[in-house]
Design an enzyme around this catalytic site. Structure first.
Site, PDB file in Angstrom:
ATOM      1  N   HIS A  30       0.824  -1.200   0.000  1.00 18.24           N
ATOM      2  CA  HIS A  30       0.000   0.000   0.000  1.00 18.24           C
ATOM      3  C   HIS A  30       0.863   1.257   0.000  1.00 18.24           C
ATOM      4  O   HIS A  30       1.509   1.579   0.999  1.00 18.24           O
ATOM      5  CB  HIS A  30      -0.895  -0.038   1.249  1.00 18.24           C
ATOM      6  CG  HIS A  30      -1.836   1.101   1.375  1.00 18.24           C
ATOM      7  ND1 HIS A  30      -1.821   1.955   2.464  1.00 18.24           N
ATOM      8  CD2 HIS A  30      -2.836   1.534   0.576  1.00 18.24           C
ATOM      9  CE1 HIS A  30      -2.771   2.853   2.333  1.00 18.24           C
ATOM     10  NE2 HIS A  30      -3.409   2.625   1.194  1.00 18.24           N
ATOM     11  N   HIS A  50      -0.689  10.382  -3.211  1.00 23.17           N
ATOM     12  CA  HIS A  50      -2.029   9.966  -2.819  1.00 23.17           C
ATOM     13  C   HIS A  50      -3.010  11.132  -2.774  1.00 23.17           C
ATOM     14  O   HIS A  50      -4.131  11.039  -3.281  1.00 23.17           O
ATOM     15  CB  HIS A  50      -2.001   9.278  -1.452  1.00 23.17           C
ATOM     16  CG  HIS A  50      -3.364   8.898  -0.965  1.00 23.17           C
ATOM     17  ND1 HIS A  50      -4.141   9.734  -0.175  1.00 23.17           N
ATOM     18  CD2 HIS A  50      -4.102   7.785  -1.182  1.00 23.17           C
ATOM     19  CE1 HIS A  50      -5.298   9.143   0.072  1.00 23.17           C
ATOM     20  NE2 HIS A  50      -5.308   7.958  -0.522  1.00 23.17           N
TER      21      HIS A  50
END
Length: 283
Positions: A35, A77
């Site tokens: 992740h 992100h």
């Protein structure tokens, strides 16, 4: 009936290599997606996090993609830079104002800066002083680093933001895929790629999803509350990839390894996202 939460649907635009997640098989090995890299140990979306994910045997490394003012895809992100860099120090007068949960907030949108300007930012110190000097990673640099060592798992972040600014994010991405030959069978054998998108999940939508995607990616909380989603999705021929597993939030389990084992081998999910690739319980 499903409760209709917002879930992640993994759209596979390219056929992955045998044993990957593009086509589900009952005996398919469980898959580990790092992740944002090994983001439990290194600052997310940095070269350090990606390399550590590879070293910790991730099957895939995730990239969230944003676009700079000069049209370069970068790994980030958030839409803005302030959480994971020192942009407020380097460019204090370049912020814009957005409406947050508690009122107006300053933000530094990545799309307001050129790549050269973003290269001036430290994207490591916020996480730990030992990572000071880490810089933003472009999508191209991520490809070059990861290719042949793990799969790529990109997500196009906030397409409406870029569309409203006249930026064709999808076109930039597709051009990069073709330029790098990531769509070619010989590349996919060593570097499978899964592209993430978002959708809403209902009973009817679950059936429809099969027509354009190969899997769903629900939050682990959804599966905890509705574990039958796994068998129902797999019964429709879809893979199930849950998110996000981290040592800081193992819930009712003694460790994140135990938590991952429960979801992988008791509930039967096919893959998962974790900040801690070294804790993945392979069998």
């Amino acid at each position: 009936m499903l409760s209709d939460p917002r879930i992640q649907v993994f759209v596979v635009a390219l056929a992955a290599a045998a044993g990957g997640l593009a086509v589900r098989a009952a005996d398919m090995p469980k898959q580990l997606i790092a992740h944002r890299g090994a983001s439990g140990y290194a600052p997310e979306h940095t070269r350090a996090a990606y390399q550590l994910a590879i070293d910790q045997r991730a099957d895939y490394v995730e990239q969230d993609l944003a676009v700079t003012r000069d049209g370069v895809l970068i790994c980030l992100h958030d839409d803005s830079l302030e959480r994971t860099s020192n942009v407020a120090e380097v460019f204090p007068e370049r912020s814009t104002t957005a409406t947050g949960r508690r009122g107006p907030v300053k933000q530094w949108l990545a799309n307001d800066f050129t790549l050269d300007e973003i290269r001036r930012l430290d994207t490591g110190r916020w996480f730990d002083a030992k990572f000071a000097g880490q810089r933003i990673v472009t999508w191209q640099e991520a490809i070059d680093l990861i290719r042949g060592k793990a799969g790529l798992y990109p997500e196009l972040k906030s397409p409406p933001l870029y569309t409203n600014r006249g930026v064709d994010m999808v076109k930039l991405f597709v051009e990069s895929v073709k330029k790098n030959g990531l769509d070619r069978p010989e590349s996919l054998k060593t570097t499978p790629m899964i592209i993430q998108s978002f959708d809403e999940l209902t009973e009817a939508r679950l059936r429809d999803i099969k027509s354009f995607a190969t899997g769903i990616g629900p939050a682990k909380a959804l599966l905890e509350a509705q574990p039958d989603v796994v068998k129902r999705a797999q019964g429709a021929g879809l893979t199930v990839t849950a998110y996000t597993f981290r040592t800081a939030n193992a819930g009712r389990f003694a460790s994140v390894r135990d938590e991952m084992s429960h979801y992988l081998y008791t509930l039967g999910i096919d893959a998962l996202f974790t900040d801690n690739p070294d804790q993945f319980p392979r069998k």
